[in-house]
Scaffold this motif. Structure first.
Motif, mmCIF file in Angstrom:
data_model
loop_
_atom_site.group_PDB
_atom_site.id
_atom_site.type_symbol
_atom_site.label_atom_id
_atom_site.label_comp_id
_atom_site.label_asym_id
_atom_site.label_seq_id
_atom_site.Cartn_x
_atom_site.Cartn_y
_atom_site.Cartn_z
ATOM 1 N N LEU A 164 0.784 -1.109 -0.026
ATOM 2 C CA LEU A 164 -0.025 -0.154 0.084
ATOM 3 C C LEU A 164 0.699 1.188 -0.157
ATOM 4 C CD1 LEU A 164 -2.840 1.279 0.734
ATOM 5 C CD2 LEU A 164 -2.155 1.216 3.217
ATOM 6 N N TYR A 185 -0.231 -4.052 3.005
ATOM 7 C CA TYR A 185 -1.621 -3.620 3.168
ATOM 8 C C TYR A 185 -2.045 -4.710 4.327
ATOM 9 C CZ TYR A 185 -6.430 -2.873 1.839
ATOM 10 O OH TYR A 185 -7.710 -2.503 1.826
ATOM 11 N N PRO A 196 -7.580 0.643 5.005
ATOM 12 C CA PRO A 196 -6.140 0.814 5.882
ATOM 13 C C PRO A 196 -6.764 1.789 7.145
ATOM 14 C CG PRO A 196 -6.176 1.968 4.228
ATOM 15 C CD PRO A 196 -7.297 1.291 3.850
ATOM 16 N N ALA A 242 -3.872 7.244 0.596
ATOM 17 C CA ALA A 242 -3.793 5.837 0.354
ATOM 18 C C ALA A 242 -4.009 5.466 -1.049
ATOM 19 C CB ALA A 242 -4.653 4.876 1.350
ATOM 20 N N TRP A 298 -3.801 1.925 -3.733
ATOM 21 C CA TRP A 298 -3.537 0.589 -3.694
ATOM 22 C C TRP A 298 -3.999 -0.085 -5.070
ATOM 23 C CZ3 TRP A 298 -7.015 -3.755 -3.888
ATOM 24 C CH2 TRP A 298 -6.445 -5.219 -3.802
#
Length: 166
Positions: free
Chosen positions: A45, A56, A63, A73, A75
């Motif tokens: 992440l 992650y 998260p 964040a 991902w």
């Protein structure tokens, strides 16, 4: 049939972009590098605000804030943050729910409309009254015309040779 399956799978592999691979390396080594390098490993992440690449938290859907803020964040891809993802998914989910509701309402309304309502019943009764009146007028006019034909000898008999038989 087997050749078609092989051809389709080869075509799909050739056309689809390479998926991110699960690299056995630790996510911490990508800290202070680029987001793209961090996200090559699907277990990582990227936190854009701090420039950290962290593992992650798989046990949680989102998260936690102490790990990284949602707006920072990243991902999967670098251009979508979790905040935008949540908003987009909410809009899509809400739209789907509204569409389902509208479809259900439309189906219910169609089922209700199969029953004739008061206006339809009134119109049908009025049509029937008019039809009966028209038939009565037609029969009255026919009898009047037949009367006039008999009076003046123009009435057509069923058998024109009946006069000569006597």
């Amino acid at each position: 049939m087997a050749w078609a399956l092989r051809f389709c799978s080869a075509l799909a592999l050739a056309l689809l972009p390479a998926a991110p691979q699960h690299l056995p390396a630790d996510c911490q080594q990508y800290t202070n590098r680029s987001c793209e390098e961090c996200l090559k490993n699907v277990t990582c992440l990227w936190c854009a605000s701090s420039g950290r690449c962290v593992e992650y938290p798989v046990r949680r859907v989102l998260p936690p804030a102490d790990l990284c803020e949602l707006r920072s964040a990243r991902w999967g891809v670098c251009w979508v943050n979790f905040e935008a993802l949540i908003i987009a998914m909410s809009v899509v989910g809400g739209t789907i729910l509204i569409m389902l509701g509208v479809c259900c309402c439309c189906c219910c309304c169609k089922k209700k409309s199969k029953k004739p309502d008061k206006d339809d019943e009134r119109a049908a009764r009025e049509r029937e009254r008019r039809r009966v009146r028209q038939e009565e007028r037609r029969a009255e006019m026919k009898s009047r015309h037949d009367e006039i034909r008999r009076k003046y000898g123009l009435f057509k008999e069923e058998n024109p040779y009946a006069k000569f038989e006597n």
